[in-house]
Design a protein around this motif. Structure first.
Motif, PDB file in Angstrom:
ATOM      1  N   GLU A  60      31.838 129.909  67.824  1.00  0.00           N
ATOM      2  CA  GLU A  60      31.946 131.357  67.950  1.00  0.00           C
ATOM      3  C   GLU A  60      33.039 131.735  68.938  1.00  0.00           C
ATOM      4  O   GLU A  60      33.074 131.217  70.054  1.00  0.00           O
ATOM      5  CB  GLU A  60      30.614 131.936  68.426  1.00  0.00           C
ATOM      6  N   GLU A  61      33.894 132.638  68.527  1.00  0.00           N
ATOM      7  CA  GLU A  61      34.905 133.166  69.446  1.00  0.00           C
ATOM      8  C   GLU A  61      34.265 134.214  70.332  1.00  0.00           C
ATOM      9  O   GLU A  61      33.534 135.089  69.876  1.00  0.00           O
ATOM     10  CB  GLU A  61      36.076 133.764  68.677  1.00  0.00           C
ATOM     11  N   THR A  62      34.537 134.112  71.618  1.00  0.00           N
ATOM     12  CA  THR A  62      34.014 135.068  72.592  1.00  0.00           C
ATOM     13  C   THR A  62      35.168 135.832  73.221  1.00  0.00           C
ATOM     14  O   THR A  62      36.344 135.587  72.918  1.00  0.00           O
ATOM     15  CB  THR A  62      33.228 134.345  73.693  1.00  0.00           C
ATOM     16  N   GLU A  63      34.848 136.742  74.118  1.00  0.00           N
ATOM     17  CA  GLU A  63      35.904 137.510  74.785  1.00  0.00           C
ATOM     18  C   GLU A  63      36.779 136.620  75.662  1.00  0.00           C
ATOM     19  O   GLU A  63      37.946 136.941  75.919  1.00  0.00           O
ATOM     20  CB  GLU A  63      35.287 138.618  75.642  1.00  0.00           C
ATOM     21  N   THR A  64      36.226 135.515  76.114  1.00  0.00           N
ATOM     22  CA  THR A  64      36.964 134.650  77.051  1.00  0.00           C
ATOM     23  C   THR A  64      37.343 133.287  76.481  1.00  0.00           C
ATOM     24  O   THR A  64      38.019 132.513  77.145  1.00  0.00           O
ATOM     25  CB  THR A  64      36.125 134.428  78.323  1.00  0.00           C
ATOM     26  N   GLY A  65      36.911 132.966  75.267  1.00  0.00           N
ATOM     27  CA  GLY A  65      37.228 131.650  74.710  1.00  0.00           C
ATOM     28  C   GLY A  65      36.410 131.331  73.478  1.00  0.00           C
ATOM     29  O   GLY A  65      36.368 132.109  72.532  1.00  0.00           O
TER      30      GLY A  65
END
Length: 337
Positions: A60-65
């Motif tokens: 999963e892509e997150t806001e930070t990585g």
């Protein structure tokens, strides 16, 4: 292989409960390491807790990585477009390890929890403090070609076998775990342990805890990185010495340096103070020589692995040159750049 009971966990909570309730329980996913240990009678679990049905297979892509589920296979992780683009060092390290068949089965959580490939650990006829605490260590004074030159103790000189973990250490990853007391995060540099006088403990997991995900956050080098691995064969062999390097270079000078070594210790080896020596300097031979000397300060061979000290010096220098030049090691070509 001895008889065992089997439970296919329907939830993380059920898996945690089963592991916490039975000291002889072991978790199984890809099985690329545990099944071998069971065949060799190194491990004899009374209960196997199968976690393959859990929802831990997503990247999963997150806001930070990125957040990488514990059941994501090594192949899926190595070829994930976002990971390749943003964290190419990790993709390269994974492709340097094992074989395509094993990478298709091996999982992220299993990789970071795999056990040493020390010959003596795998042979129940020998003494091994990691396999049987307090029995002694026949590796010391024995065949030591693959053994540790850093962080070893009088109780154990084994090394950690993973390539992926070396990159995760250099990238300051975070391990998410779930246990009887709930969820907690562990900085990757704190996850694996040096042997000390309790070498049977590979990591800092508490009883009943399982790994649920790995998080990669922040910025990584898109160009100035490399994973360099030296081994006895060009494929399907564990590292004698490896290096994961992530550099940030601005105006010709290093503004961030992250370097982890594999094949040299009971855990991926980093020295944050040594990395600080590179910051603000040009990536010159003088700077890399001083860094290599500092990173390997205290290195000690066991006779058969004395060569690894010199080899490690050369690996560090070569890896830093590759990263600084923006010419990372290409894993499928094998030839060292």
């Amino acid at each position: 292989m001895k008889r065992f009971d089997y439970l296919k966990a329907a939830s993380i909570r059920e898996a945690v409960s089963a592991l916490a309730g039975d000291p002889k329980a072991r978790m199984i996913a890809g099985g690329t390491n545990l099944v071998d240990l069971m065949k060799y009678d190194v491990e004899a679990p009374g209960l196997l807790v199968d976690i393959n049905g859990l929802d831990l297979k997503r990247i999963e892509e997150t806001e930070t990585g990125y957040r990488i589920g514990a059941l994501v296979t090594n192949s899926d992780l190595a070829y994930h477009p976002g990971v390749v683009r943003r964290f190419p060092l990790l993709a390269s390290a994974i492709l340097a390890g094992a074989s395509p068949q094993l990478r298709n089965a091996a999982t992220t959580g299993g990789n970071i929890n795999q056990r040493t490939r020390c010959y003596y650990f795998y042979d129940p006829a020998t003494r091994c403090n990691k396999r049987q605490p307090g029995s002694g260590c026949d590796a010391i004074g024995g065949v030591t070609r693959i053994h540790a030159i850093l962080g070893a103790s009088e109780a154990c000189i084994a090394t950690h076998p993973s390539d992926m973990c070396v990159a995760l250490a250099a990238l300051d990853a975070v391990v998410e775990v779930e246990g009887p007391e709930g969820r907690r995060d562990i900085a990757f540099l704190d996850y694996h342990r040096l042997p000390g006088d309790t070498p049977e403990r590979d990591n800092t997991l508490r009883h009943g805890e399982i790994v649920t995900a790995i998080r990669l956050e922040g910025e990584a080098a898109a160009r100035h990185h490399t994973y360099l691995k030296l081994r006895d064969r060009l494929s399907y062999a564990f590292a004698l010495v490896s290096a994961a390097v992530d550099l940030k270079i601005e105006n010709g000078k290093i503004s961030r340096a992250r370097v982890a070594l594999g094949g040299v210790a009971h855990k991926p080896w980093r020295d944050l103070d040594a990395e600080g020596m590179l910051v603000g300097r040009e990536p010159s031979a003088e700077a890399t020589d001083a860094f290599a000397a500092r990173l390997l300060a205290g290195a000690k061979g066991q006779g058969g692995n004395d060569f690894k000290i010199t080899l490690a010096e050369r690996v560090i220098r070569r890896a830093l040159r590759q990263a600084a030049a923006g010419t990372p090691q290409i894993q499928h070509e094998k030839a060292i750049a």
